[in-house]
Design an enzyme around this catalytic site. Structure first.
Site, PDB file in Angstrom:
ATOM      1  N   ASP A 221       0.959  -1.020  -0.005  1.00 26.45           N
ATOM      2  CA  ASP A 221       0.195  -0.067   0.399  1.00 26.45           C
ATOM      3  C   ASP A 221       0.981   1.200   0.515  1.00 26.45           C
ATOM      4  OD1 ASP A 221      -2.300   2.105   0.557  1.00 26.45           O
ATOM      5  OD2 ASP A 221      -2.855   0.683   2.086  1.00 26.45           O
ATOM      6  N   HIS A 314      -8.422  -1.045  -8.483  1.00 28.03           N
ATOM      7  CA  HIS A 314      -8.395   0.131  -7.587  1.00 28.03           C
ATOM      8  C   HIS A 314      -7.319   0.793  -8.397  1.00 28.03           C
ATOM      9  CE1 HIS A 314      -8.239   2.398  -3.724  1.00 28.03           C
ATOM     10  NE2 HIS A 314      -6.829   1.911  -3.650  1.00 28.03           N
TER      11      HIS A 314
END
Lengths: 407, 407
Positions: A221, A314
């Site tokens: 991330d 995403h």
């Protein structure tokens, strides 16, 4: 020594120099050995790493993220005025500067808990109401306000809003706990805690240099986060609107709490999870690449003409579609005790910094809210917005240009 | 390399060997470099430190305390029998052994979150009800039961009791979060989470070797803990009662949640705090000494004949008054979001291990409950007791001697 700092291009010499200076200033020792002796021995423990508090920008923004962060929103007590807000910001500035150097806060009963700051930073933010209470409502940029409602939101007041923000980060959780307490206590006659969110990343030293953190969904991330050496980084981050000169060198911050439904996420096969994200789980490489930092090729298709990175994934939805949409993410995992009957209560404290929320942050969030497969497993449950004043030099205090500046 | 382990006399070679073996077994890599390559480069990151799961005792007891711990109590679902409890313990044993080596749990969707265990240990405990449900009530030692009520207690069911315990420790908070989730999820048809308590110590590497942790009252906490090389350590810790042969090599565990009233503690002057504890805050030395590990001289008096260490101080009341009262403390700080109107919600998760709760733990607790100045600022708000089965060898599972052994 500090691997994070090296990876992000911060001078090792600078950190060592700061540490040694602080050791001389503090003079606190463990078990009979003074910090000065330890510094001389050149085996300074990691706890002695220091991030300078003073400078043109606040610390804790471009600082390579520490392992632990606590975010505290406070509400002003009724009946305050500008002078009391000045007093509050002076108190916080003094304590934050001292704690960063390993010195106790001014009314600190436990100086030993401050002595090994482990890159402690305190970042201070001003919520929308401060401008009204201080009589400077005309100095509030319009985007320092609650975000417009997004259809994906399911906001809980327990994690939303707030008149003031403290972001306290350190590689050591004990240091964070102590600093938060000192800062909240020193202003308790002026402001009360509205919410507290505790977050973490991987521990200091767990991974090789240059490692990007993983969140609790297992994803790497932050791969695509802008870096200080990127062109346009300064403009994306620091405010420079002549209409709000007090905020020059400052920024704005959004703190969103994103709950993850790990139970249903785990039911999804690995390949489906990778298609939802647009990256492989193992290396974090985009589905069109082999290494984490390979640029995604959103135009690439398979032999049937189907995009390799799904347009609903995403990374396809969340990427900046123009240079103006770039902003800095500085998120932390959270993992709180589960509600009855559940096995987890986990997610991400999604903290972002950007010069202009309306131009940079909102277009991306609106695109995600409109459609992003990942929305099926993530829900924003908290949201708050703060102006982050620029940094200050020794003797000054954070926010002075707003509260007593020649505007 | 692992400073804690060195400080506690654990062989560095052993840790390295374990890490390299696990790296070969796991084969997971970051960013294209495999663990094997990294091991060969002899710059193994701290995340690769491994504590072996198998052995005659469970890990996580004499293991030098990791920086993070989560304690999870679970309750058995209604209607279970011995075979289902065997299934549960087999599942936990398998997953705990795999996770300790950096391998994913058997039904683990996020193997990458397991790959850097950072000395992960899982310690498994059996609460009083397990013995009834499994039909082996005669094998429950009488002290595996709720502690007798103490006048200082203000117990909250949210932190008390439980049929099963998981103590999951690692130097990395992400690893703890992942392991807790895998272990709780793998048995969710058999047991539900009753309470979760998350604790921390100072981060790995913050302090020089041999440093004793501080709690959130600022005290050095654990100076007088017995060490593996102390005479009588083995007898104090490991159960050896011929009436309960299944527990030989196991122990018992008490988990007490001790809330600290830091607001009133901070109002006390430094000298008064030192007199309450019986030690100086700076070095942790007893008031009769100059260094942390100096033995306290409880007979020493000042020129007026007044004891230098007050008989009402914590160290005077809490010390073992006989060799039989020694037990091992393995506590963690907690710091949760404050209740409305408060500035902190902090304390200690006081976890102890001892062969016999009635002979070792209770006399000390009763003496403290009767009188200890520190009681004015501390309140036990949670309490739970578990039998800790001995360790097991590969292929075996924890608790087998109780559930299918020739007793």
């Amino acid at each position: 020594m500090n691997t994070d700092a090296r990876a992000h291009g911060i001078s090792r010499r600078h950190l060592l120099a700061s540490s040694a200076a602080a050791a001389g200033a503090a003079g606190l020792g463990w078990g009979g050995r003074s910090l000065v002796e330890q510094s001389a021995a050149s085996t300074l423990p990691d706890g002695q790493q220091i991030v300078p508090f003073h400078g043109s920008h606040q610390a804790g923004i471009t600082t390579p993220p520490q392992a632990h962060a606590t975010f505290v929103a406070l509400d002003l007590q009724p009946g305050l005025d500008r002078s009391l807000i000045i007093g509050l910001l002076k108190a916080w500035t003094q304590d934050a500067a001292r704690l960063a150097e390993g010195r106790p806060g001014l009314a600190d009963s436990e100086p030993e808990l401050a002595a090994a700051p482990s890159r402690l930073t305190t970042t201070i933010g001003l919520g929308p109401a401060v401008f009204e209470v201080a009589g400077v409502a005309d100095q509030r940029p319009p985007s320092i306000a609650p975000l417009p409602p997004l259809p994906i939101d399911d906001l809980d007041p327990r994690y939303s809003g707030g008149d003031l923000l403290l972001q306290v980060c350190s590689d050591d959780p004990l240091v964070v706990a102590h600093a938060v307490r000192i800062l909240a206590r020193s202003v308790r006659s002026l402001a009360t805690v509205r919410w507290t969110q505790r977050g973490f990343r991987e521990a200091r030293g767990s991974h090789p240099e240059g490692h990007t953190m993983r969140n609790l969904m297992g994803q790497i991330d932050g791969t695509n986060n802008p870096k200080p050496q990127d062109p346009g980084f300064e403009q994306a981050l620091w405010h420079d609107d002549p209409a709000y000169p007090w905020l020059r060198g400052g920024t704005s911050m959004v703190v969103r709490r994103i709950a993850m439904d790990l139970d249903t996420w785990d039911e999804l096969g690995r390949r489906d999870r990778e298609l939802s994200i647009g990256r492989t789980l193992g290396t974090g490489a985009p589905l069109t690449g082999t290494r984490e930092h390979d640029p995604p090729d959103f135009g690439a298709t398979d032999r049937f003409g189907i995009p390799i990175i799904p347009p609903s994934s995403h990374i396809a939805r969340a990427r900046a579609q123009a240079p103006e949409e770039v902003f800095l993410r500085r998120g932390y995992n959270y993992d709180d005790p589960p509600e009855p009957g559940r096995t987890s209560n986990s997610g991400l404290i999604f903290a972002t910094f950007q010069a202009d929320i309306a131009k940079q942050f909102l277009p991306v969030q609106q695109r995600i809210a409109e459609f992003d497969v990942l929305n099926e497993w993530t829900t924003p449950v908290g949201s708050a917005v703060f102006a982050i004043p620029p940094g200050c030099e020794p003797g000054d205090y954070l926010g002075r240009a707003l509260l007593e500046g020649s505007r």
